[in-house]
Design a protein around this motif. Structure first.
Motif, PDB file in Angstrom:
ATOM      1  N   SER A 161       1.072  -1.354   0.308  1.00  0.00           N
ATOM      2  CA  SER A 161      -0.042   0.238  -0.144  1.00  0.00           C
ATOM      3  C   SER A 161       1.035   0.784   0.203  1.00  0.00           C
ATOM      4  O   SER A 161      -0.284   2.158   0.345  1.00  0.00           O
ATOM      5  CB  SER A 161      -0.744  -0.245   1.657  1.00  0.00           C
ATOM      6  N   ILE A 162       2.425   1.262  -0.158  1.00  0.00           N
ATOM      7  CA  ILE A 162       3.031   2.577   0.298  1.00  0.00           C
ATOM      8  C   ILE A 162       3.130   3.689  -0.961  1.00  0.00           C
ATOM      9  O   ILE A 162       2.682   4.338  -0.299  1.00  0.00           O
ATOM     10  CB  ILE A 162       4.567   1.461  -0.193  1.00  0.00           C
ATOM     11  N   GLU A 163       2.734   2.995  -2.154  1.00  0.00           N
ATOM     12  CA  GLU A 163       2.368   4.569  -3.197  1.00  0.00           C
ATOM     13  C   GLU A 163       0.863   5.313  -2.799  1.00  0.00           C
ATOM     14  O   GLU A 163       0.346   6.141  -2.726  1.00  0.00           O
ATOM     15  CB  GLU A 163       2.053   3.628  -4.273  1.00  0.00           C
ATOM     16  N   HIS A 164      -0.193   4.537  -1.889  1.00  0.00           N
ATOM     17  CA  HIS A 164      -1.203   4.791  -1.628  1.00  0.00           C
ATOM     18  C   HIS A 164      -1.588   5.687  -0.181  1.00  0.00           C
ATOM     19  O   HIS A 164      -2.033   6.340   0.154  1.00  0.00           O
ATOM     20  CB  HIS A 164      -2.222   3.780  -1.128  1.00  0.00           C
ATOM     21  N   GLY A 165       0.091   5.302   0.528  1.00  0.00           N
ATOM     22  CA  GLY A 165      -0.332   5.516   1.992  1.00  0.00           C
ATOM     23  C   GLY A 165       1.107   6.858   2.092  1.00  0.00           C
ATOM     24  O   GLY A 165       1.482   7.667   2.942  1.00  0.00           O
ATOM     25  N   LEU A 186      11.413  -5.312   1.340  1.00  0.00           N
ATOM     26  CA  LEU A 186      10.100  -4.243   1.629  1.00  0.00           C
ATOM     27  C   LEU A 186      10.940  -3.035   1.549  1.00  0.00           C
ATOM     28  O   LEU A 186      10.228  -2.167   1.039  1.00  0.00           O
ATOM     29  CB  LEU A 186       9.406  -4.926   2.481  1.00  0.00           C
ATOM     30  N   SER A 187      11.931  -3.376   2.113  1.00  0.00           N
ATOM     31  CA  SER A 187      12.138  -1.720   2.931  1.00  0.00           C
ATOM     32  C   SER A 187      13.281  -1.113   1.997  1.00  0.00           C
ATOM     33  O   SER A 187      13.136   0.170   1.367  1.00  0.00           O
ATOM     34  CB  SER A 187      13.064  -1.776   4.220  1.00  0.00           C
ATOM     35  N   VAL A 188      13.809  -1.730   1.025  1.00  0.00           N
ATOM     36  CA  VAL A 188      14.611  -1.332  -0.152  1.00  0.00           C
ATOM     37  C   VAL A 188      13.898  -1.346  -1.319  1.00  0.00           C
ATOM     38  O   VAL A 188      13.783   0.446  -1.881  1.00  0.00           O
ATOM     39  CB  VAL A 188      15.069  -3.151  -0.891  1.00  0.00           C
ATOM     40  N   GLU A 189      12.775  -2.427  -1.424  1.00  0.00           N
ATOM     41  CA  GLU A 189      11.737  -1.158  -2.676  1.00  0.00           C
ATOM     42  C   GLU A 189      11.227   0.007  -2.321  1.00  0.00           C
ATOM     43  O   GLU A 189      10.855   0.557  -2.494  1.00  0.00           O
ATOM     44  CB  GLU A 189      11.004  -1.909  -2.613  1.00  0.00           C
ATOM     45  N   ALA A 192      12.615   2.952  -2.558  1.00  0.00           N
ATOM     46  CA  ALA A 192      13.186   3.271  -3.541  1.00  0.00           C
ATOM     47  C   ALA A 192      12.760   4.202  -4.392  1.00  0.00           C
ATOM     48  O   ALA A 192      12.395   5.114  -4.981  1.00  0.00           O
ATOM     49  CB  ALA A 192      13.519   2.225  -4.889  1.00  0.00           C
ATOM     50  N   ILE A 193      11.112   4.041  -4.223  1.00  0.00           N
ATOM     51  CA  ILE A 193       9.313   4.164  -4.040  1.00  0.00           C
ATOM     52  C   ILE A 193       9.652   5.732  -3.816  1.00  0.00           C
ATOM     53  O   ILE A 193       9.159   6.570  -4.475  1.00  0.00           O
ATOM     54  CB  ILE A 193       8.257   3.437  -3.974  1.00  0.00           C
ATOM     55  N   LEU A 194      10.234   6.094  -2.530  1.00  0.00           N
ATOM     56  CA  LEU A 194      10.401   7.442  -1.948  1.00  0.00           C
ATOM     57  C   LEU A 194      11.226   8.103  -2.229  1.00  0.00           C
ATOM     58  O   LEU A 194      10.747   9.004  -2.629  1.00  0.00           O
ATOM     59  CB  LEU A 194       9.557   6.485  -0.033  1.00  0.00           C
TER      60      LEU A 194
END
Length: 220
Positions: A161-165, A186-189, A192-194
């Protein structure tokens, strides 16, 4: 009566433990159990294994005195035996592997350091920043794992849900992300997104189990 001497008997028992962890699926099961108690069916889904195969691996871990079952109605739940020591064993295994095994170093270089070039932050450095209230903690594990225990004060935004949160995260403060352990992606990806969205974010060097095993502040 055994003809083995006391030292040989101890070494034989230690060899049984080594054999119990001598499979990648069983190491991954231990990583999941380090987050908290898990059912056989849940582990099978998380690892993408059949129920029978998962049960077989759990029985081997049980015989090695690394995990133990508890019946909850019709469900069989497993947890670590000597949680702190098992987490320490996995950490030591990782350190030896990173130092001595070329394939591990290749993966670390080609994935972890390529995907996230910033050096992960140590537990000691994070403690200092937490005392200064100068960072936001981000737990990207699934909600059920967060509920069983997490670093004190952490915000939970599961990776799925990272992009929505993202809106829940401050832009005026550094963020430290963590997940299941040093090899959890999970924290690596998430980092990178954030980072691509302009956030100042780094990863913790390991994860929740290692933090808990070190006796550092957690919430349940």
């Amino acid at each position: 009566m055994s003809s083995l001497g006391p030292k040989q008997r101890i070494f034989a028992s230690l060899a049984d433990i080594a054999q119990a962890i001598g499979h990648p699926h069983r190491l991954e099961i231990l990583e999941h159990l380090a987050q908290g108690e898990r059912g056989v069916e849940d582990l099978a889904i998380r690892l993408g294994l059949t129920l029978a195969n998962t049960s077989r691996h759990l029985q081997i871990l049980r015989r090695g005195r690394l995990a133990e079952p508890r019946r909850d109605g019709k469900r069989m739940l497993y947890s670590l035996i000597g949680e702190t020591d098992v987490i320490g064993l996995l950490s030591a295994l990782g350190r030896i592997g990173e130092r001595n095994v070329a394939e591990i170093e290749l993966v670390m270089a080609s994935y972890f350091r390529t995907r996230d070039a910033l050096e992960p932050i140590s537990r000691e450095d994070l403690l200092i920043r937490l005392r200064d209230h100068s960072v936001t903690l981000l737990d990207v594990r699934p909600e059920d794992e967060f509920a069983q225990g997490h670093l004190a004060g952490a915000i939970n935004i599961p990776f799925a849900s990272i992009e929505h949160g993202i809106a829940r995260l401050p832009r005026d403060q550094p963020i430290i992300a963590y997940c299941r352990g040093p090899y959890c992606v999970l924290s690596v990806e998430a980092s990178a997104i954030l980072r691509a969205q302009g956030y100042d974010i780094r990863r913790l060097e390991d994860g929740y189990p290692e933090w808990k095993a070190a006796g550092l502040p957690i919430e349940v």
